[in-house]
Design an enzyme around this catalytic site. Structure first.
Site, PDB file in Angstrom:
ATOM      1  N   ARG A  49       0.799  -1.222   0.000  1.00 50.23           N
ATOM      2  CA  ARG A  49       0.000   0.000   0.000  1.00 50.23           C
ATOM      3  C   ARG A  49       0.837   1.279   0.000  1.00 50.23           C
ATOM      4  O   ARG A  49       1.785   1.417   0.774  1.00 50.23           O
ATOM      5  CB  ARG A  49      -0.921   0.036   1.223  1.00 50.23           C
ATOM      6  CG  ARG A  49      -1.885   1.231   1.144  1.00 50.23           C
ATOM      7  CD  ARG A  49      -2.797   1.335   2.324  1.00 50.23           C
ATOM      8  NE  ARG A  49      -3.784   2.381   2.087  1.00 50.23           N
ATOM      9  CZ  ARG A  49      -4.436   3.035   3.029  1.00 50.23           C
ATOM     10  NH1 ARG A  49      -4.231   2.752   4.292  1.00 50.23           N
ATOM     11  NH2 ARG A  49      -5.310   3.971   2.719  1.00 50.23           N
ATOM     12  N   ALA A  51      -0.407   4.827   0.872  1.00 50.10           N
ATOM     13  CA  ALA A  51      -1.612   5.418   1.452  1.00 50.10           C
ATOM     14  C   ALA A  51      -1.832   6.820   0.904  1.00 50.10           C
ATOM     15  O   ALA A  51      -1.017   7.715   1.127  1.00 50.10           O
ATOM     16  CB  ALA A  51      -1.492   5.450   2.976  1.00 50.10           C
ATOM     17  N   GLY A  76      -5.532   2.099  -7.825  1.00 53.10           N
ATOM     18  CA  GLY A  76      -6.164   3.113  -8.654  1.00 53.10           C
ATOM     19  C   GLY A  76      -6.789   4.229  -7.851  1.00 53.10           C
ATOM     20  O   GLY A  76      -6.654   4.295  -6.623  1.00 53.10           O
ATOM     21  N   GLU A  77      -7.461   5.103  -8.559  1.00 51.31           N
ATOM     22  CA  GLU A  77      -8.210   6.206  -7.957  1.00 51.31           C
ATOM     23  C   GLU A  77      -9.549   6.303  -8.675  1.00 51.31           C
ATOM     24  O   GLU A  77      -9.589   6.398  -9.911  1.00 51.31           O
ATOM     25  CB  GLU A  77      -7.475   7.547  -8.121  1.00 51.31           C
ATOM     26  CG  GLU A  77      -6.075   7.582  -7.561  1.00 51.31           C
ATOM     27  CD  GLU A  77      -5.060   7.005  -8.535  1.00 51.31           C
ATOM     28  OE1 GLU A  77      -5.088   7.358  -9.717  1.00 51.31           O
ATOM     29  OE2 GLU A  77      -4.257   6.170  -8.095  1.00 51.31           O
ATOM     30  N   ASP A  97     -11.901   5.569  -1.940  1.00 56.35           N
ATOM     31  CA  ASP A  97     -12.505   5.749  -3.255  1.00 56.35           C
ATOM     32  C   ASP A  97     -12.787   4.425  -3.947  1.00 56.35           C
ATOM     33  O   ASP A  97     -13.638   4.357  -4.838  1.00 56.35           O
ATOM     34  CB  ASP A  97     -11.601   6.607  -4.135  1.00 56.35           C
ATOM     35  CG  ASP A  97     -10.181   6.060  -4.217  1.00 56.35           C
ATOM     36  OD1 ASP A  97      -9.460   6.128  -3.213  1.00 56.35           O
ATOM     37  OD2 ASP A  97      -9.801   5.559  -5.284  1.00 56.35           O
ATOM     38  N   LEU A 251       5.356  17.184 -12.432  1.00 56.30           N
ATOM     39  CA  LEU A 251       6.516  17.135 -13.304  1.00 56.30           C
ATOM     40  C   LEU A 251       6.384  18.263 -14.315  1.00 56.30           C
ATOM     41  O   LEU A 251       5.320  18.450 -14.912  1.00 56.30           O
ATOM     42  CB  LEU A 251       6.604  15.786 -14.017  1.00 56.30           C
ATOM     43  CG  LEU A 251       6.791  14.555 -13.130  1.00 56.30           C
ATOM     44  CD1 LEU A 251       6.869  13.287 -13.984  1.00 56.30           C
ATOM     45  CD2 LEU A 251       8.035  14.681 -12.249  1.00 56.30           C
ATOM     46  N   ILE A 283      14.038  18.113 -14.967  1.00 59.87           N
ATOM     47  CA  ILE A 283      15.307  17.398 -15.053  1.00 59.87           C
ATOM     48  C   ILE A 283      15.908  17.561 -16.439  1.00 59.87           C
ATOM     49  O   ILE A 283      15.191  17.723 -17.439  1.00 59.87           O
ATOM     50  CB  ILE A 283      15.136  15.891 -14.727  1.00 59.87           C
ATOM     51  CG1 ILE A 283      16.507  15.217 -14.616  1.00 59.87           C
ATOM     52  CG2 ILE A 283      14.250  15.190 -15.765  1.00 59.87           C
ATOM     53  CD1 ILE A 283      16.454  13.826 -13.993  1.00 59.87           C
ATOM     54  N   ARG A 335      14.861   5.526 -23.531  1.00 62.03           N
ATOM     55  CA  ARG A 335      15.518   6.846 -23.568  1.00 62.03           C
ATOM     56  C   ARG A 335      14.761   7.873 -22.727  1.00 62.03           C
ATOM     57  O   ARG A 335      15.338   8.611 -21.935  1.00 62.03           O
ATOM     58  CB  ARG A 335      15.591   7.348 -25.003  1.00 62.03           C
ATOM     59  CG  ARG A 335      16.589   6.656 -25.891  1.00 62.03           C
ATOM     60  CD  ARG A 335      16.518   7.290 -27.269  1.00 62.03           C
ATOM     61  NE  ARG A 335      17.341   6.603 -28.246  1.00 62.03           N
ATOM     62  CZ  ARG A 335      17.341   6.886 -29.542  1.00 62.03           C
ATOM     63  NH1 ARG A 335      16.547   7.834 -29.999  1.00 62.03           N
ATOM     64  NH2 ARG A 335      18.122   6.228 -30.373  1.00 62.03           N
ATOM     65  N   GLY A 359       2.039  15.179 -17.880  1.00 58.61           N
ATOM     66  CA  GLY A 359       1.378  15.502 -19.144  1.00 58.61           C
ATOM     67  C   GLY A 359       1.268  14.363 -20.130  1.00 58.61           C
ATOM     68  O   GLY A 359       0.979  14.608 -21.303  1.00 58.61           O
TER      69      GLY A 359
END
Length: 551
Positions: A49, A51, A76-77, A97, A251, A283, A335, A359
């Protein structure tokens, strides 16, 4: 992000086989449970888990007093869980959920239950009353699930990652052993006999990419104005992904996709008065265009920005670990994964951010890859976009899940929101293609003049992730190729077709990746049906820098 694991119908000692569940410990560093099921011979459920919601009652396998015969493990959500409680009058006992999955299965059956879930998920239900096992996976396969099924012996095992299924059965010594992913958007049902042996019963697709969802959502109604609809639906997609009791970050490469997600996340965080500033993470190698663009966006939005600079040597050293976590030998996936893997390790070690928005999915949905400029027609572009979305779970979605889960983080991808994607694909193909020499023109136009982002970021040309992290003096893919030249000799490459007849590596880089992959996952090359490559272009390398249109 969690790790699920289950085993049914084993003829071997289950207690010894349960050690395999620890191969996915990284997916759930907060807690662990493994449970043998009473009166079900050789049946075991395991769970690691992370959490995120309901720290007290969210442990799995989950059982409810109302349905004591049902066991659930899931990763999952479910973003519409509160709506489901109201719409179906569910008597829930936790704030988790995933709990509605149990209620919906009991009321509606497997296929209808899965079709009502707005979110990303991979679940396994054990129905002890009806002696059934039900597996389900979300539309795009954002959450992973692999299965090992031996029809002859009735042995069935499932796991979030394929590595957790190795060593479970003697049949795995056979090159034909069936370890394969559960197809996205599908449910599968297995019957269990009195000895716990599994028999495949049916597979059904509950969602097709492009179909409108069957559930009620919190998104605003769709109107007549296309740009407003794109804007409203995407804003809703980001907002619902703030469901978390852990810190949320983003990110940020400085490209259109991650910048849009970040801008809307910052906006929503202020509206919801989150008790912390949004952290963003970029990065690249020294002087990379991504680092420069990300800093511009972070300054504009006022985020708590973190910049990670990696050396060519650090990148090369990470490749073997990256391939192990990816379970792939695809060139462009590897890559692009190195930078994502390294920054995920940084986030895990240096910050308290656990949920990461990203994204992924935009390039496939909105025709963002540079080679879409070469599409012979808008209809061809539409077909290619849909094909990429169908296969995402083996490439970019896989990359996002594995590189972040390796560090115990949870990634969320608003561009693959079911309602948003189905609406976007309903727009006429000629509006979705590159226009005026600019890819994702329609998406950019929807957010033009909103003030969310600076114009030079909103209209920044496409930069492939593995290219954007490159330094100005030497590209990341050139660094890798120089390394592979030293690791693979010409004689080995000449024998590649004999050694690897499927997806034969044509370059030293491809051979190097394949050799590492086969050392960890022998005879499993068909997990990747083909190498990801640009279409309609004369190139032997997937890097965008090799294409004529590259700016």
């Amino acid at each position: 992000m969690c790790g699920i694991w289950a085993l049914f119908g084993s003829e071997d000692d289950v207690s010894s086989q349960c050690n395999a569940v620890h191969k996915i410990t990284h997916r759930g560093p907060d807690a662990f449970r493994i449970e043998n099921i009473n009166h079900f011979r050789n049946c075991c459920l395991g769970f690691h888990r992370l959490a995120i919601v309901d720290d007290i009652k969210g442990m799995q396998p989950m059982r409810l007093y109302t349905y004591p015969h049902l066991y659930l493990i899931y990763n999952g959500e479910i973003y519409n869980h509160e709506l489901l409680e109201k719409d179906f009058d569910l008597n829930t006992s936790t704030t988790c959920d995933g709990e509605p999955i149990i209620h919906l299965y009991a009321k509606l059956g497997a296929e209808m239950a899965a079709s009502q879930l707005d979110g990303v998920f991979a679940f396994c239900i054990l129905d002890t009353a009806n002696r059934k096992v039900i597996l389900g996976r979300d539309t795009f396969g954002v959450r992973p699930m692999f299965k090992l099924y031996d029809e002859a012996t009735g042995f069935l095992a499932v796991c979030s990652e394929a590595k957790g299924l190795f060593g479970l059965s003697h049949s795995l010594n056979d090159a034909k052993a069936s370890i394969e992913p559960l197809l996205p958007g599908h449910v599968e049902v297995y019957d269990l006999d009195q000895d716990g042996k599994a028999r495949f019963m049916e597979r059904k697709r509950f969602h097709k990419i492009g179909d409108l969802p069957k559930y009620r959502t919190l998104a605003p109604p769709v109107g007549d104005e296309v740009l407003a609809n794109i804007r409203n639906l995407f804003e809703a997609a980001v907002k619902k992904r703030l469901m978390s009791e852990r810190r949320i970050g983003c990110l940020l490469s400085g490209g259109l996709d991650s910048s849009l997600v970040t801008a809307l996340l910052v906006k929503d965080a202020k509206e919801q008065k989150l008790p912390y500033p949004i952290q963003t993470f970029a990065i690249g190698m020294e002087g990379s265009p991504d680092l420069q663009a990300a800093k511009t966006v972070a300054n504009y939005l006022g985020t708590d920005h973190h910049e990670v600079v990696f050396t060519p040597e650090e990148g090369v050293r990470a490749i073997e670990d990256v391939i192990y976590h990816l379970e792939s030998y695809d060139i462009t996936t590897i890559r692009a994964s190195v930078g994502m893997y390294l920054i995920s390790q940084y986030i895990s070690k240096k910050t308290d951010t656990v949920v990461i928005l990203s994204g992924e999915g935009s390039d496939e949905l909105a025709q963002g890859y540079i080679y879409f400029h070469k599409a012979p027609s808008s209809e061809e572009g539409d077909r290619e976009s849909r094909r990429l979305l169908e296969d995402l779970y083996m490439y970019d979605v896989l990359r996002g899940d594995r590189t972040t889960s390796a560090a115990g983080l949870e990634i969320r991808v608003p561009f693959l929101d079911h309602l948003f994607t189905s609406y976007y694909l309903s727009i006429a193909p000629e509006q979705r293609k590159p226009i005026k020499g600019i890819e994702k023109y329609l998406l950019r136009s929807a957010f033009s003049d909103t003030g969310l982002l600076p114009n030079d970021i909103l209209w920044r040309p496409k930069e492939a992730f593995s290219d954007g992290v490159s330094s100005k003096t030497k590209s990341w893919f050139s660094v890798i190729q120089d390394h592979c030249d030293q690791q693979v000799n010409e004689d080995e490459l000449e024998q590649a077709a004999t050694l690897y007849p499927f997806n034969t590596p044509k370059t030293k880089e491809a051979y190097y990746y394949r050799k590492i992959f086969e050392s960890r996952f022998p005879n499993k090359s068909k997990w990747i049906p083909y190498f990801w490559m640009p279409k309609w272009c004369e190139t032997s390398d997937p890097s965008a820098r090799t294409l004529k249109h590259y700016k």
